[in-house]
Design a protein around this motif. Structure first.
Motif, short mmCIF file in Angstrom:
data_model
loop_
_atom_site.label_atom_id
_atom_site.label_comp_id
_atom_site.label_asym_id
_atom_site.label_seq_id
_atom_site.Cartn_x
_atom_site.Cartn_y
_atom_site.Cartn_z
N GLU A 25 0.80 -1.23 0.00
CA GLU A 25 0.00 0.00 0.00
C GLU A 25 0.84 1.28 0.00
O GLU A 25 0.55 2.19 -0.79
CB GLU A 25 -0.97 0.01 1.17
CG GLU A 25 -1.87 1.23 1.18
CD GLU A 25 -2.95 1.17 2.24
OE1 GLU A 25 -3.35 2.25 2.70
OE2 GLU A 25 -3.42 0.06 2.59
N PRO A 26 1.88 1.40 0.85
CA PRO A 26 2.66 2.64 0.81
C PRO A 26 3.31 2.90 -0.55
O PRO A 26 3.36 4.04 -1.01
CB PRO A 26 3.73 2.43 1.89
CG PRO A 26 3.17 1.39 2.80
CD PRO A 26 2.33 0.50 1.92
N ALA A 27 3.76 1.85 -1.21
CA ALA A 27 4.39 2.01 -2.53
C ALA A 27 3.36 2.38 -3.59
O ALA A 27 3.62 3.24 -4.44
CB ALA A 27 5.13 0.73 -2.92
N ILE A 28 2.20 1.77 -3.54
CA ILE A 28 1.16 2.09 -4.52
C ILE A 28 0.70 3.53 -4.33
O ILE A 28 0.56 4.28 -5.30
CB ILE A 28 -0.03 1.11 -4.39
CG1 ILE A 28 0.42 -0.31 -4.76
CG2 ILE A 28 -1.19 1.55 -5.27
CD1 ILE A 28 -0.58 -1.39 -4.43
N SER A 29 0.48 3.94 -3.08
CA SER A 29 0.07 5.32 -2.79
C SER A 29 1.12 6.32 -3.25
O SER A 29 0.80 7.35 -3.85
CB SER A 29 -0.21 5.49 -1.29
OG SER A 29 -1.30 4.71 -0.90
N ALA A 30 2.39 6.02 -2.96
CA ALA A 30 3.47 6.92 -3.38
C ALA A 30 3.54 6.99 -4.90
O ALA A 30 3.73 8.07 -5.47
CB ALA A 30 4.80 6.45 -2.80
N SER A 31 3.38 5.86 -5.56
CA SER A 31 3.40 5.84 -7.02
C SER A 31 2.30 6.71 -7.60
O SER A 31 2.52 7.47 -8.54
CB SER A 31 3.24 4.41 -7.54
OG SER A 31 4.33 3.61 -7.14
N LEU A 32 1.12 6.62 -7.02
CA LEU A 32 0.00 7.43 -7.49
C LEU A 32 0.29 8.92 -7.33
O LEU A 32 -0.01 9.72 -8.21
CB LEU A 32 -1.27 7.04 -6.72
CG LEU A 32 -2.57 7.70 -7.16
CD1 LEU A 32 -2.85 7.46 -8.63
CD2 LEU A 32 -3.73 7.19 -6.30
#
Length: 172
Positions: free
Chosen positions: A66-73
């Motif tokens: 989740e932290p990586a997906i959110s940061a990517s977004l």
């Protein structure tokens, strides 16, 4: 492999992000122009500095975290694309209104179901100057040493762990 494919098919700036410095070095060897340890910086701020405040055209998340997906977004420009390859182990909460809808970001997943349709593209990547098989394969273990392979994966050793059924480790 995502880095190699991006470079092979013409990406002008490839930025690799990870929490493990050893993986970042591998990313650089596979063609990344910039590497960022996302645990040691504000990733979105750094990406926006590198892209004149615009953000990246596309981001590929291979973690499923989740932290990586959110940061990517947060790093993708308006009307950009977020491609999710990694499989989350639990539900992921995103700010769809501000992160996706208002910014008209396209979000898609890749699961390998089109592997036969894309094999020629992958062959091109493998034959290109950026793909390095020795960087994709992490370590080799006899099948009976699967516990050591799992330890390597959990400790963050980059690459795929290869298990061989015989006693000897085969050379690639």
């Amino acid at each position: 492999t995502a880095i190699s494919a991006s470079k092979t098919f013409g990406a002008k700036l490839v930025i690799a992000c990870d929490l493990v410095d050893e993986r970042l070095e591998t990313a650089r060897e596979m063609g990344a122009d910039v590497v960022l340890n996302s645990g040691k910086c504000n990733l979105a701020d750094e990406i926006h500095k590198l892209t004149d405040g615009i953000g990246v055209d596309a981001a590929i998340d291979i973690t499923g975290a989740e932290p990586a997906i959110s940061a990517s977004l947060r790093c993708v420009r308006a009307a950009g694309r977020l491609v999710c390859v990694g499989l989350p182990t639990k539900n992921v909460t995103l700010d769809l209104t501000n992160g996706l809808i208002y910014r008209e970001v396209e979000m898609t997943g890749v699961s390998g179901r089109k592997i036969w349709d894309t094999w020629a593209d992958f062959e091109t990547v493998m034959k290109g100057p950026y793909y390095k098989l020795d960087k994709v394969i992490g370590r080799r273990f006899a099948l009976k040493e699967f516990d050591k392979a799992l330890d390597a994966i959990q400790s963050g050793v980059p690459g795929k762990m290869i298990l061989y059924p015989g006693k000897e480790q085969l050379e690639v």
